[in-house]
Scaffold this motif. Structure first.
Motif, PDB file in Angstrom:
ATOM      1  N   GLN A 146      41.230  48.976  20.512  1.00  0.00           N
ATOM      2  CA  GLN A 146      42.803  50.018  21.036  1.00  0.00           C
ATOM      3  C   GLN A 146      43.400  50.771  19.875  1.00  0.00           C
ATOM      4  O   GLN A 146      43.707  52.013  20.605  1.00  0.00           O
ATOM      5  N   CYS A 147      42.074  50.835  18.720  1.00  0.00           N
ATOM      6  CA  CYS A 147      42.664  51.354  17.201  1.00  0.00           C
ATOM      7  C   CYS A 147      41.748  52.169  17.338  1.00  0.00           C
ATOM      8  O   CYS A 147      41.501  52.645  16.084  1.00  0.00           O
ATOM      9  N   GLU A 148      40.979  52.469  18.349  1.00  0.00           N
ATOM     10  CA  GLU A 148      39.666  53.786  17.699  1.00  0.00           C
ATOM     11  C   GLU A 148      40.434  55.081  17.283  1.00  0.00           C
ATOM     12  O   GLU A 148      39.501  55.766  16.142  1.00  0.00           O
ATOM     13  N   ASN A 149      41.254  56.093  17.283  1.00  0.00           N
ATOM     14  CA  ASN A 149      41.756  56.974  17.723  1.00  0.00           C
ATOM     15  C   ASN A 149      42.395  56.584  16.025  1.00  0.00           C
ATOM     16  O   ASN A 149      42.210  58.380  15.302  1.00  0.00           O
ATOM     17  N   GLN A 150      43.106  55.892  15.610  1.00  0.00           N
ATOM     18  CA  GLN A 150      43.555  55.899  14.336  1.00  0.00           C
ATOM     19  C   GLN A 150      42.031  55.868  13.708  1.00  0.00           C
ATOM     20  O   GLN A 150      42.287  56.518  12.335  1.00  0.00           O
ATOM     21  N   PHE A 151      41.516  55.224  13.256  1.00  0.00           N
ATOM     22  CA  PHE A 151      39.945  54.552  12.699  1.00  0.00           C
ATOM     23  C   PHE A 151      39.546  56.425  12.740  1.00  0.00           C
ATOM     24  O   PHE A 151      39.119  56.420  11.468  1.00  0.00           O
ATOM     25  N   ARG A 152      39.307  56.232  14.143  1.00  0.00           N
ATOM     26  CA  ARG A 152      39.228  57.894  13.564  1.00  0.00           C
ATOM     27  C   ARG A 152      39.776  58.830  12.787  1.00  0.00           C
ATOM     28  O   ARG A 152      39.272  59.868  11.854  1.00  0.00           O
ATOM     29  N   GLU A 153      41.265  59.387  13.227  1.00  0.00           N
ATOM     30  CA  GLU A 153      42.067  60.145  11.726  1.00  0.00           C
ATOM     31  C   GLU A 153      41.895  59.233  10.861  1.00  0.00           C
ATOM     32  O   GLU A 153      41.601  60.386   9.463  1.00  0.00           O
ATOM     33  N   LEU A 154      41.331  58.495  10.288  1.00  0.00           N
ATOM     34  CA  LEU A 154      41.222  57.331   9.590  1.00  0.00           C
ATOM     35  C   LEU A 154      40.037  57.913   8.098  1.00  0.00           C
ATOM     36  O   LEU A 154      39.854  57.786   7.555  1.00  0.00           O
ATOM     37  N   LEU A 155      39.276  57.785   9.060  1.00  0.00           N
ATOM     38  CA  LEU A 155      37.789  58.254   9.000  1.00  0.00           C
ATOM     39  C   LEU A 155      36.748  59.474   8.618  1.00  0.00           C
ATOM     40  O   LEU A 155      35.867  60.348   8.108  1.00  0.00           O
ATOM     41  N   LYS A 156      37.520  60.763   9.349  1.00  0.00           N
ATOM     42  CA  LYS A 156      37.471  62.274   9.130  1.00  0.00           C
ATOM     43  C   LYS A 156      37.400  62.870   7.869  1.00  0.00           C
ATOM     44  O   LYS A 156      38.359  62.514   6.881  1.00  0.00           O
ATOM     45  N   GLY A 157      36.141  63.682   7.110  1.00  0.00           N
ATOM     46  CA  GLY A 157      35.841  64.449   6.164  1.00  0.00           C
ATOM     47  C   GLY A 157      35.451  63.397   5.485  1.00  0.00           C
ATOM     48  O   GLY A 157      35.010  63.353   4.065  1.00  0.00           O
TER      49      GLY A 157
END
Length: 300
Positions: free
Chosen positions: A68-79
């Motif tokens: 349910q937090c995939e979008n949060q993880f995506r933002e966390l890992l960008k770059g």
């Protein structure tokens, strides 16, 4: 070069706190847990508490809330260029959450190294079963996997406490990560770059780390003895197909020492066609004491 270390669950938080206390720089630290009290004791810059709605969650519940937090993880890992994840996989949190984060990292084309700890046999069949399920998922997704054998910690206990053994394990893993970070960010002699690191670690499910440090006339013998002894991982140095050796020393380090250590490590490895890469990072803190540190990272 963006390097992140994510500690998941109790073991992951302990390791991140150890890394921070050891002063490893140029790394962004993140912790994730399903236990709010455990999460609060993290010293990481970013602490994420995933609320499963229950006091003690199952692996499936941890995985579900992570999804349910995939979008949060995506933002966390960008770059991010290289991502280290560490967790124990005998409980719900590590085995449930790590595969979800790895899936996100894979979509973002981030190079990942998963460091996981197998439970002690005395922890029981159920924990071992959870661990095996988690490991199967992780090994399909991680670019490189380091498996710490908790059972081998008994070799380091003796008259000491189990906490001392855990600190030994944390130290060895910390040395491996710190070496990779320094390789990617520091200037040395015979530089190793990110492509070299990836060539050693890529597609390895049996990566190991060995560390040796000494000074004086018998430095080479002492370093090799430590490298042979510091065996906490599932894989074996003897079986290595790819090896990265990072030396940390002052600028006046003896190249003869480096040659001898490299040759002695090659002698341990059974495959004489092993792909071996080495480099030296200069550290002025080693000048006065005359030490040389050797960190060996190998994979099959």
């Amino acid at each position: 070069m963006s390097v992140k270390v994510i500690g998941i669950g109790g073991m992951g938080i302990n390791f991140v706190n150890f890394m921070i206390a050891s002063g490893v720089r140029k790394v962004e630290y993140i912790t994730i847990d399903t236990d709010s009290k455990n999460s609060e004791r993290s010293h990481a810059e970013k602490k994420i508490f995933l609320d499963t709605g229950v006091k003690e969650c199952s692996r499936e519940q941890a995985e579900r809330v992570a999804l349910q937090c995939e979008n949060q993880f995506r933002e966390l890992l960008k770059g991010t260029d290289i991502l280290f994840l560490t967790a124990g996989v005998g409980g719900a949190t590590g085995s449930g959450i790590m595969p979800v984060i790895l899936e996100v990292a894979k979509k973002l084309r981030i190079f990942t190294v998963s460091i996981i700890a197998r439970p002690f046999y005395l922890e029981g069949f159920e924990n071992l079963k959870i661990a095996n399920t988690g490991i199967k998922k992780i090994e399909k997704l991680a670019d490189s996997m380091i498996v710490v054998m908790n059972e081998k910690l008994y070799n380091y206990v003796g008259k000491n406490s189990l906490e001392t053994a855990y600190k030994k394990a944390n130290f060895i893993i910390k040395e491996g990560i710190e070496s990779i970070v320094n390789i990617l960010t520091e200037i040395g002699f015979m530089n190793i770059d990110f492509l070299d690191v990836k060539s050693v670690l890529q597609d390895s499910k049996d990566t190991i780390i060995r560390v040796g440090e000494a000074k004086g006339d018998n430095a080479v013998d002492k370093i090799i003895e430590q490298i042979k002894k510091n065996n906490l991982f599932e894989g074996k140095l003897e079986d290595a197909k790819r090896v990265l050796i990072n030396f940390i020393a002052a600028e006046d380090v003896s190249l003869e020492y480096i040659r001898q250590i490299t040759e002695r490590i090659s002698d341990i490895i059974e495959d004489k066609n092993v792909n071996l890469i080495w480099g030296v990072i200069f550290n002025q803190n080693y000048r006065d004491v005359g030490k040389i540190k050797t960190v060996v990272i190998s994979s099959v």
